[in-house]
Scaffold this active site. Structure first.
Site, mmCIF file in Angstrom:
data_model
loop_
_atom_site.group_PDB
_atom_site.id
_atom_site.type_symbol
_atom_site.label_atom_id
_atom_site.label_comp_id
_atom_site.label_asym_id
_atom_site.label_seq_id
_atom_site.Cartn_x
_atom_site.Cartn_y
_atom_site.Cartn_z
ATOM 1 N N HIS A 44 -17.734 -81.796 4.671
ATOM 2 C CA HIS A 44 -17.891 -83.027 3.431
ATOM 3 C C HIS A 44 -17.013 -84.118 3.547
ATOM 4 O O HIS A 44 -15.716 -83.911 3.869
ATOM 5 C CB HIS A 44 -17.251 -82.198 2.083
ATOM 6 C CG HIS A 44 -18.170 -80.948 1.905
ATOM 7 N ND1 HIS A 44 -19.167 -80.798 0.678
ATOM 8 C CD2 HIS A 44 -17.854 -79.774 2.360
ATOM 9 C CE1 HIS A 44 -19.724 -79.600 0.737
ATOM 10 N NE2 HIS A 44 -18.963 -78.858 1.628
ATOM 11 N N HIS A 87 -20.611 -77.216 8.003
ATOM 12 C CA HIS A 87 -20.714 -78.554 7.627
ATOM 13 C C HIS A 87 -19.461 -79.224 7.093
ATOM 14 O O HIS A 87 -18.523 -78.203 6.667
ATOM 15 C CB HIS A 87 -21.590 -78.508 6.309
ATOM 16 C CG HIS A 87 -21.448 -77.636 5.338
ATOM 17 N ND1 HIS A 87 -21.674 -76.303 5.428
ATOM 18 C CD2 HIS A 87 -20.885 -78.027 4.111
ATOM 19 C CE1 HIS A 87 -21.526 -75.857 4.337
ATOM 20 N NE2 HIS A 87 -20.800 -76.600 3.398
HETATM 21 P P1 AMP Z 1 -20.269 -75.483 0.575
HETATM 22 O O1 AMP Z 1 -20.072 -75.078 -0.964
HETATM 23 O O2 AMP Z 1 -19.073 -76.058 1.436
HETATM 24 O O3 AMP Z 1 -21.299 -74.514 1.265
HETATM 25 O O4 AMP Z 1 -21.311 -76.726 0.332
HETATM 26 C C1 AMP Z 1 -22.689 -76.683 0.515
HETATM 27 C C2 AMP Z 1 -23.032 -78.117 -0.134
HETATM 28 O O5 AMP Z 1 -24.485 -78.153 0.179
HETATM 29 C C3 AMP Z 1 -22.808 -78.238 -1.555
HETATM 30 O O6 AMP Z 1 -22.193 -79.259 -1.970
HETATM 31 C C4 AMP Z 1 -24.238 -78.705 -2.141
HETATM 32 O O7 AMP Z 1 -24.363 -79.669 -3.085
HETATM 33 C C5 AMP Z 1 -25.007 -78.923 -0.844
HETATM 34 N N1 AMP Z 1 -26.631 -78.896 -0.853
HETATM 35 C C6 AMP Z 1 -27.232 -77.819 -1.047
HETATM 36 N N2 AMP Z 1 -28.387 -77.929 -1.002
HETATM 37 C C7 AMP Z 1 -28.723 -79.101 -0.257
HETATM 38 C C8 AMP Z 1 -29.831 -79.888 0.078
HETATM 39 N N3 AMP Z 1 -30.898 -79.422 0.013
HETATM 40 N N4 AMP Z 1 -29.716 -80.999 0.240
HETATM 41 C C9 AMP Z 1 -28.455 -81.888 0.331
HETATM 42 N N5 AMP Z 1 -27.096 -81.101 0.080
HETATM 43 C C10 AMP Z 1 -27.404 -79.830 -0.438
#
Ligand code: AMP
Ligand code: ZN
Length: 138
Positions: free
Chosen positions: A101, A99
């Site tokens: 951001h 993913h």
């Molecule tokens: P990372 O730390 O780069 O793996 O980012 C994962 C992101 O996913 C974090 O910014 C979380 O806030 C986001 N996240 C976790 N669960 C969900 C969810 N159910 N819906 C939307 N975003 C999420």
């Protein structure tokens, strides 16, 4: 179905504030945004990280960023954006599904990477504003 959170979001098993999808890519609001409009753009196909994606999916991710990032930024009244990818647990990757951001940034507002906790209603409003912008810009 594997046990991956983002695969479940793509499949609609876990709800999300979706703003865009095509055959390879899915985009939705981060539930812990560092700024209003913070969006996650993911590949629909499960891969733990970018290196594990096909080149086609990696390209599709960047094409989606090219098409979406500025429009999302404009939709929330911001002037710039940060792109971010945490690749690997050592780099702070919490969800092991590729993913990117998109983090819109307002002039004069501190560029922090601290999560906020908006309500579902607030997130729904932001998502709707972004969808309207995406549809009107087509
Ligand atoms: P990372 O730390 O780069 O793996 O980012 C994962 C992101 O996913 C974090 O910014 C979380 O806030 C986001 N996240 C976790 N669960 C969900 C969810 N159910 N819906 C939307 N975003 C999420
Ligand atoms: Zn997955």
């Amino acid at each position: 179905m594997n046990d991956c959170l983002f695969c479940k979001i793509v499949a609609g098993i876990i709800p999300s504030h979706k703003i865009f999808e095509n055959d390879r890519v899915f985009a939705f609001l981060d539930i812990g945004p560092v700024s209003p409009g913070h969006t996650l753009v993911i590949t629909k196909a499960h891969a733990e990280n970018l290196a594990a994606n096909t080149v086609e999916d990696a390209c599709a991710l960047m094409v989606a960023i090219h098409d979406l990032a500025l429009k999302i930024t404009q939709a929330v009244g911001a002037q710039g954006y940060n792109l971010g990818m945490n690749h690997g647990v050592a780099a702070g990757q919490d969800v092991l599904h590729t993913h990117l951001h998109i983090m819109p940034r307002q002039e004069g507002v501190a560029r922090e990477f601290k999560k906020t906790h908006p309500s579902q209603e607030e997130l729904a409003k932001v998502a709707e504003m972004i969808r309207v912008q995406l549809n009107s810009a087509n």
